[in-house]
Scaffold this motif. Sequence first.
Motif, PDB file in Angstrom:
ATOM      1  N   TYR A 121       0.857  -1.188   0.000  1.00 38.30           N
ATOM      2  CA  TYR A 121       0.000   0.000   0.000  1.00 38.30           C
ATOM      3  C   TYR A 121       0.889   1.232   0.000  1.00 38.30           C
ATOM      4  CZ  TYR A 121       1.096   0.347   4.979  1.00 38.30           C
ATOM      5  OH  TYR A 121       1.764   0.458   6.171  1.00 38.30           O
ATOM      6  N   SER A 123       0.543   5.836   0.552  1.00 40.29           N
ATOM      7  CA  SER A 123      -0.237   6.733   1.404  1.00 40.29           C
ATOM      8  C   SER A 123      -0.147   8.185   0.959  1.00 40.29           C
ATOM      9  CB  SER A 123       0.224   6.620   2.864  1.00 40.29           C
ATOM     10  OG  SER A 123       1.572   7.013   2.984  1.00 40.29           O
ATOM     11  N   ARG A 125      -0.453  11.959   2.953  1.00 36.91           N
ATOM     12  CA  ARG A 125      -0.550  12.637   4.244  1.00 36.91           C
ATOM     13  C   ARG A 125      -1.255  13.983   4.062  1.00 36.91           C
ATOM     14  NH1 ARG A 125       3.328   9.082   4.963  1.00 36.91           N
ATOM     15  NH2 ARG A 125       3.396   8.056   7.001  1.00 36.91           N
ATOM     16  N   THR A 137      -3.773  10.369   7.711  1.00 39.86           N
ATOM     17  CA  THR A 137      -3.079   9.555   6.710  1.00 39.86           C
ATOM     18  C   THR A 137      -4.113   8.783   5.909  1.00 39.86           C
ATOM     19  OG1 THR A 137      -1.065   9.291   8.028  1.00 39.86           O
ATOM     20  CG2 THR A 137      -1.473   7.645   6.325  1.00 39.86           C
ATOM     21  N   LEU A 138      -4.064   8.915   4.596  1.00 36.70           N
ATOM     22  CA  LEU A 138      -4.926   8.164   3.695  1.00 36.70           C
ATOM     23  C   LEU A 138      -4.131   6.961   3.183  1.00 36.70           C
ATOM     24  CD1 LEU A 138      -6.334  11.162   1.592  1.00 36.70           C
ATOM     25  CD2 LEU A 138      -7.081  10.341   3.840  1.00 36.70           C
ATOM     26  N   ARG A 139      -4.558   5.781   3.549  1.00 33.01           N
ATOM     27  CA  ARG A 139      -3.859   4.555   3.148  1.00 33.01           C
ATOM     28  C   ARG A 139      -4.523   3.999   1.894  1.00 33.01           C
ATOM     29  NH1 ARG A 139      -2.021  -0.572   6.881  1.00 33.01           N
ATOM     30  NH2 ARG A 139      -2.312  -2.210   5.331  1.00 33.01           N
ATOM     31  N   LYS A 191      -9.930   7.107   5.478  1.00 33.83           N
ATOM     32  CA  LYS A 191      -8.632   6.631   5.971  1.00 33.83           C
ATOM     33  C   LYS A 191      -8.077   5.492   5.136  1.00 33.83           C
ATOM     34  CE  LYS A 191      -6.329   4.949  10.152  1.00 33.83           C
ATOM     35  NZ  LYS A 191      -6.482   4.595  11.587  1.00 33.83           N
ATOM     36  N   ASP A 192      -8.909   4.495   4.812  1.00 35.73           N
ATOM     37  CA  ASP A 192      -8.482   3.338   4.020  1.00 35.73           C
ATOM     38  C   ASP A 192      -9.278   3.288   2.729  1.00 35.73           C
ATOM     39  OD1 ASP A 192      -6.539   1.832   5.797  1.00 35.73           O
ATOM     40  OD2 ASP A 192      -8.258   2.012   7.143  1.00 35.73           O
TER      41      ASP A 192
END
Length: 289
Positions: A121, A123, A125, A137-139, A191-192
């Motif tokens: 993955y 990310s 920020r 944080t966007l994963r 987020k995910d």
Amino acid sequence: MYEPQKQQGMHFTLIIALFAVSLLPACSASDELPRLKTEVLASHKLDNMLNETSGLVCTAQTAVTTNDSGNDAVLFEVNDSGDIVRQHALDFANKDFEAVTADDDYFYIGDVGNNKGHRPYVSIRKVDRKTFQKVKTLRLTYTDNSPKTNIPYAHDYDAESLVNRTDHLILFSKSWASQQARVYRIEKDAKDQTLTAIGTVKGLPGVVTGADWDAANHRYVLVGYKSSAIGLFKPFIATVSPDWHVQGMAMLEGFGQVEGICVRNASEVLITQESSPLNTARIARLAIE
């Protein structure tokens, strides 16, 4: 920071990447694209602290960039002459920063580099523009990505181009293998996220390394390059419609490893290039039509 020993290792890795890209088929469709008129209005060497600049976003008085993997997590404000006017240390690590964009309240830093294809993955920020503190944080996980079987520099799960579009972000893939940039929509607060392409950009003469939204002309502006095994870069600039069709394209003669672009106004953009064996890191102001 600039370290000669580190640079030698990076140049060796670069040669491997260039060899891989040189094996890819040429995009003959680019020969048929409408010509984009460009003019270099100014070009300046960047400060040595930005030899590995990657990503660019225009602000009211300056532009903001960062360095890619192996460097400190810092946002740099630079003027049109390439001088660093301010530095902002960030409260998270730089695994492989490759892109930065912004809205009125936040910077979005794309830790999305994945040349070797081994990251399960990546990310983004989300950083407060006033405090420079991370707020989220966007994963991101790519649909159908297989890190264990990806071939370095020969897969489609790498990216360097992030664009702000009001209530969401757009990510353009580097697409080493297919040479068709995949387009992903990213929500700013989830987020995910599992990413599935919403479109592709076909016919470009190389991989995409930078992008921005040109609101005045209702189009995306992209930069990238095709590279050879002997370290020669053939950078390009292209305009792309909201439904992912190339409207115009021009080669950027006299430039090298172009990594970032931001729209300054309705007729001008800024671009940056990373230092490479044959070129210094630079910032340039271009007129485009």
